[in-house]
Write a protein that holds these residues in place. Structure first.
Motif, PDB file in Angstrom:
ATOM      1  N   UNK A 129       7.217  27.815   6.234  1.00 27.14           N
ATOM      2  CA  UNK A 129       6.985  29.196   5.800  1.00 27.14           C
ATOM      3  C   UNK A 129       8.311  29.911   5.568  1.00 27.14           C
ATOM      4  N   UNK A 130       8.556  30.300   4.325  1.00 27.41           N
ATOM      5  CA  UNK A 130       9.691  31.150   4.039  1.00 27.41           C
ATOM      6  C   UNK A 130      10.937  30.468   3.507  1.00 27.41           C
ATOM      7  N   UNK A 131      10.976  29.146   3.451  1.00 26.33           N
ATOM      8  CA  UNK A 131      12.158  28.447   2.980  1.00 26.33           C
ATOM      9  C   UNK A 131      12.137  28.209   1.475  1.00 26.33           C
ATOM     10  N   UNK A 132      13.135  27.460   1.005  1.00 28.65           N
ATOM     11  CA  UNK A 132      13.197  27.146  -0.422  1.00 28.65           C
ATOM     12  C   UNK A 132      11.945  26.400  -0.882  1.00 28.65           C
ATOM     13  N   UNK A 133      11.419  25.530  -0.038  1.00 27.26           N
ATOM     14  CA  UNK A 133      10.232  24.756  -0.415  1.00 27.26           C
ATOM     15  C   UNK A 133       9.069  25.673  -0.743  1.00 27.26           C
ATOM     16  N   UNK A 134       8.807  26.660   0.095  1.00 26.27           N
ATOM     17  CA  UNK A 134       7.698  27.579  -0.162  1.00 26.27           C
ATOM     18  C   UNK A 134       7.949  28.393  -1.430  1.00 26.27           C
ATOM     19  N   UNK A 135       9.210  28.765  -1.660  1.00 27.64           N
ATOM     20  CA  UNK A 135       9.532  29.544  -2.859  1.00 27.64           C
ATOM     21  C   UNK A 135       9.198  28.747  -4.129  1.00 27.64           C
ATOM     22  N   UNK A 136       9.615  27.480  -4.162  1.00 27.55           N
ATOM     23  CA  UNK A 136       9.322  26.641  -5.330  1.00 27.55           C
ATOM     24  C   UNK A 136       7.823  26.364  -5.433  1.00 27.55           C
ATOM     25  N   UNK A 137       7.151  26.238  -4.303  1.00 27.59           N
ATOM     26  CA  UNK A 137       5.711  26.021  -4.296  1.00 27.59           C
ATOM     27  C   UNK A 137       4.993  27.226  -4.891  1.00 27.59           C
ATOM     28  N   UNK A 138       5.413  28.431  -4.540  1.00 27.18           N
ATOM     29  CA  UNK A 138       4.802  29.647  -5.090  1.00 27.18           C
ATOM     30  C   UNK A 138       5.024  29.728  -6.598  1.00 27.18           C
ATOM     31  N   UNK A 140       5.238  27.363  -8.618  1.00 29.46           N
ATOM     32  CA  UNK A 140       4.395  26.370  -9.284  1.00 29.46           C
ATOM     33  C   UNK A 140       2.905  26.686  -9.134  1.00 29.46           C
ATOM     34  N   UNK A 141       2.591  27.894  -8.651  1.00 32.87           N
ATOM     35  CA  UNK A 141       1.197  28.328  -8.461  1.00 32.87           C
ATOM     36  C   UNK A 141       0.434  27.413  -7.501  1.00 32.87           C
ATOM     37  N   UNK A 142       1.128  26.976  -6.451  1.00 32.01           N
ATOM     38  CA  UNK A 142       0.497  26.146  -5.422  1.00 32.01           C
ATOM     39  C   UNK A 142       0.543  26.833  -4.061  1.00 32.01           C
ATOM     40  N   UNK A 146      -1.730  25.318   2.333  1.00 28.20           N
ATOM     41  CA  UNK A 146      -1.228  25.782   3.620  1.00 28.20           C
ATOM     42  C   UNK A 146      -0.852  24.582   4.477  1.00 28.20           C
ATOM     43  N   UNK A 147       0.337  24.635   5.046  1.00 22.91           N
ATOM     44  CA  UNK A 147       0.873  23.479   5.763  1.00 22.91           C
ATOM     45  C   UNK A 147       0.664  23.606   7.265  1.00 22.91           C
ATOM     46  N   UNK A 148       0.354  22.481   7.879  1.00 22.69           N
ATOM     47  CA  UNK A 148       0.388  22.350   9.327  1.00 22.69           C
ATOM     48  C   UNK A 148       1.640  21.534   9.669  1.00 22.69           C
ATOM     49  N   UNK A 149       2.462  22.047  10.571  1.00 25.86           N
ATOM     50  CA  UNK A 149       3.729  21.384  10.866  1.00 25.86           C
ATOM     51  C   UNK A 149       3.780  20.948  12.325  1.00 25.86           C
ATOM     52  N   UNK A 150       4.525  19.867  12.547  1.00 24.68           N
ATOM     53  CA  UNK A 150       4.753  19.383  13.904  1.00 24.68           C
ATOM     54  C   UNK A 150       6.022  18.539  13.915  1.00 24.68           C
ATOM     55  N   UNK A 151       6.637  18.452  15.068  1.00 23.63           N
ATOM     56  CA  UNK A 151       7.780  17.573  15.262  1.00 23.63           C
ATOM     57  C   UNK A 151       7.256  16.260  15.830  1.00 23.63           C
ATOM     58  N   UNK A 152       7.564  15.160  15.161  1.00 21.35           N
ATOM     59  CA  UNK A 152       7.102  13.836  15.587  1.00 21.35           C
ATOM     60  C   UNK A 152       8.309  13.020  16.046  1.00 21.35           C
ATOM     61  N   UNK A 169      -3.326  15.420  -8.141  1.00 22.07           N
ATOM     62  CA  UNK A 169      -2.324  16.007  -9.033  1.00 22.07           C
ATOM     63  C   UNK A 169      -1.404  16.961  -8.273  1.00 22.07           C
ATOM     64  N   UNK A 170      -1.968  17.722  -7.339  1.00 23.31           N
ATOM     65  CA  UNK A 170      -1.154  18.643  -6.538  1.00 23.31           C
ATOM     66  C   UNK A 170      -0.206  17.873  -5.626  1.00 23.31           C
ATOM     67  N   UNK A 171      -0.637  16.701  -5.160  1.00 20.98           N
ATOM     68  CA  UNK A 171       0.228  15.880  -4.318  1.00 20.98           C
ATOM     69  C   UNK A 171       1.470  15.446  -5.088  1.00 20.98           C
ATOM     70  N   UNK A 172       1.271  14.986  -6.305  1.00 20.04           N
ATOM     71  CA  UNK A 172       2.397  14.573  -7.143  1.00 20.04           C
ATOM     72  C   UNK A 172       3.306  15.770  -7.415  1.00 20.04           C
ATOM     73  N   UNK A 173       2.691  16.922  -7.712  1.00 22.15           N
ATOM     74  CA  UNK A 173       3.478  18.121  -7.981  1.00 22.15           C
ATOM     75  C   UNK A 173       4.306  18.527  -6.766  1.00 22.15           C
ATOM     76  N   UNK A 174       3.735  18.407  -5.571  1.00 21.12           N
ATOM     77  CA  UNK A 174       4.466  18.801  -4.363  1.00 21.12           C
ATOM     78  C   UNK A 174       5.635  17.871  -4.098  1.00 21.12           C
ATOM     79  N   UNK A 175       5.502  16.591  -4.419  1.00 21.30           N
ATOM     80  CA  UNK A 175       6.630  15.665  -4.245  1.00 21.30           C
ATOM     81  C   UNK A 175       7.785  16.078  -5.158  1.00 21.30           C
ATOM     82  N   UNK A 176       7.469  16.439  -6.379  1.00 21.73           N
ATOM     83  CA  UNK A 176       8.503  16.883  -7.313  1.00 21.73           C
ATOM     84  C   UNK A 176       9.113  18.206  -6.852  1.00 21.73           C
TER      85      UNK A 176
END
Length: 279
Positions: A129-138, A140-142, A146-152, A169-176
């Motif tokens: 939430x709030x990083x560069x990843x979320x900015x690029x995700x927004x 791309x209209x994605x 909503x992400x669930x996060x954990x440290x493994x 298709x959204x999975x491929x888009x998120x990898x890019x």
């Protein structure tokens, strides 16, 4: 553990073990499944002389322990690497929806570049939430994902795992998007505001790297043998509050080499149709 270890095929690994000759197992056990030395770490409400007496002179102590000799000869070891990439996994499920899991390796707290790595990682994700990843995700209209996060943590690696449900298709888009967001840290270095927020998150993540007792004891023992203060990583992160004390551009460039991978669990009917969608 297979996700974090980026295992290509667990079935092949299991079959390889079953096909081994018993003598190969014995040889492995003698050469590799054994300690060459032992480092004992003790945290106890006792004075050092009392601890030394208990360890070296007690009948149950390990002061006189010596490992048995290993079978002579070289041992071939397979390289253990964490390779970035997009991996598709077949699973039962509802057609049209897939489970995405993005894993990004976190540094060992003893690594010389641990502080820089943690800060760049926080600039990228802020744990979803709030990083560069979320900015690029927004962009791309994605933003509906909503992400669930954990440290493994595994014996091999510690990673931040982010998971969600999406379409293939959204999975491929998120990898890019993940790769573009990582590269953006070099193209457009993080601002002072981004760094300040990332430093707070990096400090929290640094504590999570040693969240279990075994990890804390291992780190404490290693730091002691290297004469490194236990607060070394926290002190280095505090130094980064002054931008003149570190090279932001080099840190962002080095961060591009850190492993990040995505596993997509998809029903068989959709698997083959989307395996080639990256080409």
């Amino acid at each position: 553990r297979g996700l974090v270890g980026s295992e290509m095929c667990i079935r092949d690994s299991v079959n390889g073990l079953l096909d081994l000759d018993p003598s190969q197992v014995s040889l492995f056990h003698s050469r590799l499944y054994r300690p060459d030395r032992c480092l004992l770490t003790v945290r106890a409400p006792r004075r050092v002389p009392q601890i030394l007496t208990a360890v070296t002179k007690s009948p149950d102590g390990i002061g006189g322990w010596m490992p048995p000799p290993a079978v002579p000869g070289p041992s071939e070891l397979l390289p253990r690497a964490f390779t970035s990439g997009l991996y598709w996994a077949e699973t039962a499920g509802r057609p049209g929806r897939v489970r995405i899991a993005m894993a990004m390796q976190l540094p060992d707290v003893l690594a010389p570049n641990a502080a820089e790595w943690l800060v760049m990682h926080a600039c990228l994700t802020l744990n979803g939430t709030g990083g560069r990843l979320e900015r690029f995700q927004d962009e791309a209209n994605l933003s509906h994902l909503r992400w669930q996060t954990r440290i493994e943590q595994t014996p091999d690696v510690t990673a931040l795992v982010m998971s969600t449900i999406a379409s293939p298709d959204e999975a491929v888009a998120m990898w890019r998007i993940l790769n573009r967001a990582r590269a953006s840290l070099v193209d457009v270095p993080p601002s002072e505001s981004e760094i300040n927020i990332a430093l707070r998150r990096a400090t929290l993540n640094a504590g999570l790297l040693s969240q279990d007792l075994a990890a804390r004891l291992r780190i404490a023992a290693t730091l002691k043998t290297r004469n490194v203060p236990e607060e070394a990583l926290a002190q280095r992160l505090r130094m980064f509050e002054d931008p003149n004390t570190w090279n932001l551009t080099r840190a962002a460039t080095d961060f591009q080499k850190t492993p990040a991978w995505m596993v997509v669990a998809v029903s068989y009917t959709h698997l083959r149709a989307h395996e080639t969608s990256l080409h």
